[in-house]
Scaffold this motif. Structure first.
Motif, PDB file in Angstrom:
ATOM      1  N   THR A  55       0.812  -1.213   0.000  1.00  0.00           N
ATOM      2  CA  THR A  55       0.000   0.000   0.000  1.00  0.00           C
ATOM      3  C   THR A  55       0.845   1.262   0.000  1.00  0.00           C
ATOM      4  O   THR A  55       0.308   2.353  -0.058  1.00  0.00           O
ATOM      5  CB  THR A  55      -0.931   0.020   1.222  1.00  0.00           C
ATOM      6  OG1 THR A  55      -0.125  -0.050   2.399  1.00  0.00           O
ATOM      7  CG2 THR A  55      -1.905  -1.128   1.178  1.00  0.00           C
ATOM      8  N   SER A  56       2.166   1.105   0.091  1.00  0.00           N
ATOM      9  CA  SER A  56       3.007   2.299   0.123  1.00  0.00           C
ATOM     10  C   SER A  56       3.020   2.962  -1.250  1.00  0.00           C
ATOM     11  O   SER A  56       2.854   2.314  -2.275  1.00  0.00           O
ATOM     12  CB  SER A  56       4.429   1.948   0.546  1.00  0.00           C
ATOM     13  OG  SER A  56       5.005   1.081  -0.400  1.00  0.00           O
ATOM     14  N   LYS A  57       3.238   4.266  -1.238  1.00  0.00           N
ATOM     15  CA  LYS A  57       3.259   5.013  -2.479  1.00  0.00           C
ATOM     16  C   LYS A  57       4.569   4.737  -3.210  1.00  0.00           C
ATOM     17  O   LYS A  57       5.616   4.605  -2.593  1.00  0.00           O
ATOM     18  CB  LYS A  57       3.103   6.505  -2.210  1.00  0.00           C
ATOM     19  CG  LYS A  57       1.749   6.857  -1.656  1.00  0.00           C
ATOM     20  CD  LYS A  57       1.591   8.344  -1.607  1.00  0.00           C
ATOM     21  CE  LYS A  57       0.173   8.654  -1.131  1.00  0.00           C
ATOM     22  NZ  LYS A  57      -0.197  10.011  -1.421  1.00  0.00           N
ATOM     23  N   THR A  58       4.481   4.676  -4.511  1.00  0.00           N
ATOM     24  CA  THR A  58       5.673   4.470  -5.311  1.00  0.00           C
ATOM     25  C   THR A  58       6.271   5.814  -5.685  1.00  0.00           C
ATOM     26  O   THR A  58       5.587   6.830  -5.719  1.00  0.00           O
ATOM     27  CB  THR A  58       5.347   3.680  -6.589  1.00  0.00           C
ATOM     28  OG1 THR A  58       4.381   4.422  -7.347  1.00  0.00           O
ATOM     29  CG2 THR A  58       4.786   2.308  -6.269  1.00  0.00           C
TER      30      THR A  58
END
Length: 143
Positions: A55-58
């Protein structure tokens, strides 16, 4: 589709996509998987970490200018490696590549000049060859 991290017999790392694991095995057996650095057709899979989505932002994609700069730097590294480690055979490239392929000349890395027709004939006859990235322009030739 599945992406495999591969290595040739000289431990050059590269990646390739296949329909499935059986497709990889079939292509290797037929000699269709080739190292982009040395043209070896003896490839094997390397250990890879599985792709896990989270779910972390790229990070944002690099700009086209940054991509172009990275590609130019990579091309220049390839050219520098070839010039430092391969023999320049000049305009005799096509005949020397064919002689090496047919076992009439010592096997070694070479580079040089060839016409489009000569390159086409080499490829049709199964002689591995690839274009060398162009040399970086000299500063005094730029506007």
């Amino acid at each position: 589709m599945i992406r495999y991290a591969l290595a040739c017999e000289h431990e050059h790392p590269f990646e390739a996509w296949f329909s499935n694991s059986a497709d990889f095995d079939a292509q290797v057996e037929r000699g269709l998987v080739e190292c982009p650095l040395c043209a070896s057709r003896r490839a094997r899979k390397q250990i890879m970490a599985p792709a896990v989505t989270g779910t972390s932002k790229t990070a944002p994609a690099p700009s086209p200018e940054a991509v172009q700069t990275m590609m130019m730097q990579a091309a220049q590294k390839v050219r520098a490696h070839v010039e430092a480690n391969f023999e320049n055979v000049g305009d005799s490239f096509a005949s020397e590549a064919r002689a090496i392929h047919e076992g009439r000349s010592e096997a070694r890395g070479i580079y040089g000049n060839a016409t489009a027709d000569e390159v086409r004939a080499l490829r049709e006859d199964g002689v591995p060859c690839a274009p060398l990235p162009p040399a970086r322009p000299r500063p005094e030739t730029l506007n």
